[in-house]
Scaffold this active site. Structure first.
Site, PDB file in Angstrom:
ATOM      1  N   SER A 115       0.693  -0.743  -0.156  1.00 39.03           N
ATOM      2  CA  SER A 115       0.021   0.084  -0.431  1.00 39.03           C
ATOM      3  C   SER A 115       0.488   1.224  -0.372  1.00 39.03           C
ATOM      4  O   SER A 115       2.313   1.338   0.826  1.00 39.03           O
ATOM      5  CB  SER A 115      -1.121   0.052   0.951  1.00 39.03           C
ATOM      6  OG  SER A 115      -1.640  -1.306   0.956  1.00 39.03           O
ATOM      7  N   GLU A 230      -3.359 -13.526   2.295  1.00 35.94           N
ATOM      8  CA  GLU A 230      -3.398 -12.907   2.398  1.00 35.94           C
ATOM      9  C   GLU A 230      -5.303 -12.622   3.158  1.00 35.94           C
ATOM     10  O   GLU A 230      -5.336 -12.479   4.134  1.00 35.94           O
ATOM     11  CB  GLU A 230      -2.628 -11.122   2.280  1.00 35.94           C
ATOM     12  CG  GLU A 230      -3.447 -10.431   3.487  1.00 35.94           C
ATOM     13  CD  GLU A 230      -3.185  -8.855   3.590  1.00 35.94           C
ATOM     14  OE1 GLU A 230      -2.970  -8.052   3.840  1.00 35.94           O
ATOM     15  OE2 GLU A 230      -2.359  -8.764   2.020  1.00 35.94           O
ATOM     16  N   GLU A 361     -16.126  -3.170   0.212  1.00 33.39           N
ATOM     17  CA  GLU A 361     -16.626  -2.435  -1.155  1.00 33.39           C
ATOM     18  C   GLU A 361     -15.624  -3.318  -2.337  1.00 33.39           C
ATOM     19  O   GLU A 361     -16.198  -4.030  -2.368  1.00 33.39           O
ATOM     20  CB  GLU A 361     -16.414  -1.296  -1.129  1.00 33.39           C
ATOM     21  CG  GLU A 361     -16.927  -0.352  -0.640  1.00 33.39           C
ATOM     22  CD  GLU A 361     -16.966   0.190   1.522  1.00 33.39           C
ATOM     23  OE1 GLU A 361     -15.512  -0.926   1.464  1.00 33.39           O
ATOM     24  OE2 GLU A 361     -17.645  -0.098   1.899  1.00 33.39           O
TER      25      GLU A 361
END
Lengths: 392, 371
Positions: A115, A230, A361
């Site tokens: 990220s 993950e 989402e």
């Protein structure tokens, strides 16, 4: 000899030659690796026996029964749980030889650098760059939400090697030395006041080309292997009935003075939802063992993330005015070891459940598109070079 | 429960039951036929004869009485398929509830002839339990059974009796001096008044027992414990049926979302619809888990007391929600009589009230957990 018999024999020999109660954990883990019992599905010589993954639960059960310490899997989870899988599928032999054993023995801790401030759900838009310079690559950029970066020796990193390619195609996967020059690790404080995570800055950090995983431009494919592991790891842990967050809610309900029909009904609703999600996890694991993951394997993460937020918030409500306090205060520290469970901290920490490892989402998109086969949204970034994609 | 790890994977038998039932129901009892049966003025018997020939009327009846001798996890698979097809008829009333009550009574052999008749389809049995709108608890039973010579005299009025218009025999719950028990009462000794139903695929009726005399052996002898166990097992099987109802409504919605275009796109490509479907699948899988669990613990009274209401608490609302969302995703066509979406919406709602509403099951689950 059947695979099952080979596994059993290897376990017997390991436990006999290295009795867990007389062997230091790191030495035992080394012997376990050499015996092919670290990841039984890996090839021989890479910590495995080349047998089916379905033999793994047997190894875990027998070693636990035999008194062996298996905490390395949890404590070096980004290496043992994810990095090893990437190396086994996408790595080269000499890379596996170099990294897998010290990873398993915990001599070298691993972290994962995916990220970025500008690339969360849309990970493929990331902008940390790697520019080739002879036999080396030069890294520049910033990563966030990096667990264990402050103690890690190695980092799994994905960087942009071709800004003129379409965004998924210009990425390459590397292993970066976290002790190299130009790597700066800073604690990242979260809403609990703790820093479980880090920000990592790369300034002209050099990475040898032999630490590249798979081909130049293959980074996205490699990263997907990691992320799938993950998501399974987050959704798939089996727990006893009534344990975890719901146990804390039940305890809070049993405190004197809470007896109230409305609160009881809400507690029971949450207990039922929690038990249903728990049974689904058990069912998903059972289905996965047979080798054909069903839809229940994909819905677990979404269920747990949303449920954990509700349960921990309800627990604070059960505490009444007690729920306005925050014992210990916000100290802005890095947690060391496993702190005692605190319902107030858990209430805040739970907000991350539906963000980390894929937001709810994104999980709904994955379920909708990959499990149910629904078409994706129209995309404005699909056929553009990364350089030309609009971004904030 | 202790030590034994349950398996939730289907057995080979269960895979066969599912595929055979799916094929038969799709080919022989499509929604045209369901609608014909539900709109007919009289209850249909020919369908039940067909299902009896397949061994479904006596699915749970032991082979010694001419039944198929299957267990509850097997019956749950069939119930799920019957739910998927909103199949009309007395499967739940006769093949599940009445059969379970008879098998759990003091001495099932005394009712061997009745069980044989139920298995071959010649006798439909219905359980006449409830009297009040919210009278799901056996405490609420006011119907009496008074000793009369060697037998009993039964007096009371039962309402919303599932499959009453089909029934040849009623298993009526009545209060005696030593507690509640079930009594087998032939339908020609009572007054049955059919009542229109929300879920028109399942008939109901009021049944009046006006001082009906029955012999001593009419008493089942399992007492309140057998009644409660029967209703718990019923709730577990209903949860499986609800999973079938919900999954059929979900499949219809998913198919519509893939094929219906608006604004130049399949509506399932919009996240407002896609995410709704993802949530529906997620909750459906959780409902499936509790339903599978409940029918696997029927022989463990302590676990069943938790698992049966748990199954109802999750599967009922999930089926109500999914069947409702299925109408929404279909848009206008989903609100028409012509479309099948309403059959599922109605079946789910009625089924979630038949053996206790959400609050009733929630509270019983809490009692069983000591909460």
């Amino acid at each position: 000899m059947t695979d099952a018999a080979r596994v059993e024999e290897a376990i017997d020999r390991l436990l006999t030659e290295h009795p867990p109660n007389e062997t230091a954990p790191a030495e035992f883990w080394g012997a376990q690796y050499d015996a092919g019992l670290a990841w039984v599905w890996h090839e021989e010589g890479s910590g495995g026996l080349g047998v089916d993954r379905s033999h793994h639960p047997t190894v875990m059960r027998r070693l636990t029964e035999g008194g062996a310490d298996t905490s390395n899997r949890r404590r070096n989870v980004l290496g043992i749980g994810m990095g090893a899988g990437v190396l086994s599928v996408h790595g080269r032999d000499e890379q596996r030889q170099r990294w897998l054993r010290p990873m398993f023995t915990m001599d070298e801790i691993w972290c994962q650098l995916f990220s970025e401030p500008g690339a969360g759900s849309d990970l493929a838009d990331l902008s940390t760059s790697a520019v080739r310079d002879g036999d080396e690559w030069i890294l520049n950029g910033q990563k966030v939400w990096t667990t264990l970066a402050h103690v890690a020796k190695w980092g799994l990193i994905i960087a942009r090697t071709d800004p003129d390619a379409q965004k998924h195609r210009g990425l390459t996967y590397f292993v970066v030395d976290m002790e190299a020059e130009g790597v700066e690790v800073r604690p990242l404080y979260q809403i609990t006041g703790e820093a479980e995570f880090n920000e990592v800055f790369f300034s002209d950090t050099r990475v040898p080309d032999d630490q590249r995983i798979d081909d130049v431009g293959a980074g996205w494919r490699v990263a997907m292997t990691t992320l799938m592991n993950e998501r399974v790891a987050i959704g798939g842990t089996e727990t006893p009935r009534g344990s975890g967050a719901i146990a804390v809610a039940v305890d809070a309900y049993r405190e004197p003075g809470v007896d109230d029909p409305v609160l009881r009904a809400r507690l029971l609703e949450l207990w039922a939802e929690s038990e249903a999600a728990r049974l689904t996890t058990i069912r998903a694991n059972e289905t996965a063992t047979v080798g054909t993951p069903g839809p229940e394997g994909s819905t677990g993460k979404l269920s747990w993330a949303e449920l954990n937020k509700e349960i921990t918030a309800f627990t604070v409500e059960l505490m009444g005015l007690g729920g306005t306090g925050f014992p210990g205060g916000y100290e802005l520290t890095r947690p060391t070891g496993m702190p005692d469970y605190d319902p107030m901290r858990a209430f805040l920490r739970a907000r991350a459940n539906s963000i980390e490892g894929g937001t709810s989402e994104i999980m709904r998109n994955i379920i909708g598109e990959r499990v149910l086969g629904l078409p994706g949204e129209p995309r404005v970034d699909k056929d553009l070079p990364w350089r030309e994609v609009p971004r904030s | 429960m202790t030590g034994v790890r349950l398996s939730y994977l289907p057995s080979e038998d269960q895979d066969l039951i599912r595929s055979a039932a799916r094929k038969y129901l799709t080919e022989k009892i499509p929604s045209d036929r369901v609608r014909e049966i539900m709109m007919a003025s009289e209850p249909d018997r020919s369908l039940w004869d067909e299902l009896a020939d397949l061994g479904w009327a006596g699915f749970l009846v032991p082979e010694e009485y001419g039944g198929s001798g299957f267990g509850y996890p097997d019956a749950a698979v069939l119930a799920e398929e019957l739910g998927r097809a909103v199949t009309p008829g007395p499967f739940l009333a006769s093949a599940v509830l009445a059969t379970t009550a008879l098998l759990g009574s003091g001495d099932p052999r005394r009712h061997g002839d009745l069980l044989s008749g139920m298995a071959d389809g010649s006798v439909v049995a219905a359980s006449a339990i409830y009297e009040k709108r919210r009278g799901w608890d056996p405490e609420d039973i006011d119907t009496t059974a008074n000793p009369d010579g060697d037998g009993w005299v039964i007096t009371g009025r039962k309402r919303w009796v599932l499959s009453a218009p089909h029934a040849d025999m009623f298993l009526v719950s009545a209060r005696t001096d030593d507690g509640v028990d079930l009594f087998a009462v032939p339908s020609d000794t009572v007054i049955v008044t059919p009542t229109p139903t929300l879920d028109a695929t399942r008939r109901q009726g009021d049944v009046v027992f006006d001082s009906v005399a029955v012999p001593a052996e009419a008493r089942l002898g399992g007492g309140e414990e057998n009644l409660r166990r029967t209703l718990d097992i019923g709730a577990a099987v209903v949860a499986s049926e609800q999973v079938g109802v919900a999954s059929a409504a979900f499949d219809m919605a998913l198919d519509h979302a893939r094929t219906r275009f608006q604004f130049g796109r399949a509506i399932g490509s919009f996240q407002a619809v896609k995410h709704r479907l993802a949530d529906m699948l997620t909750r459906l899988e959780n409902a499936r888990s509790v339903a599978l669990h409940a029918v696997r613990v029927v022989d463990d009274p302590v676990e069943l007391a938790i698992a049966a209401p748990l199954a109802a608490v999750i599967a009922g609302p999930v089926a109500n929600w999914i069947t409702g969302e299925s109408i929404q995703i279909h848009g206008g066509i989903g609100f028409t009589w012509e479309h099948d979406a309403h059959l599922y919406f109605k079946r789910a709602k009625a089924a979630s009230l038949l053996l206790g509403d959400h609050g009733y099951h929630l509270s019983r689950m809490g009692d069983a957990l000591g909460l």
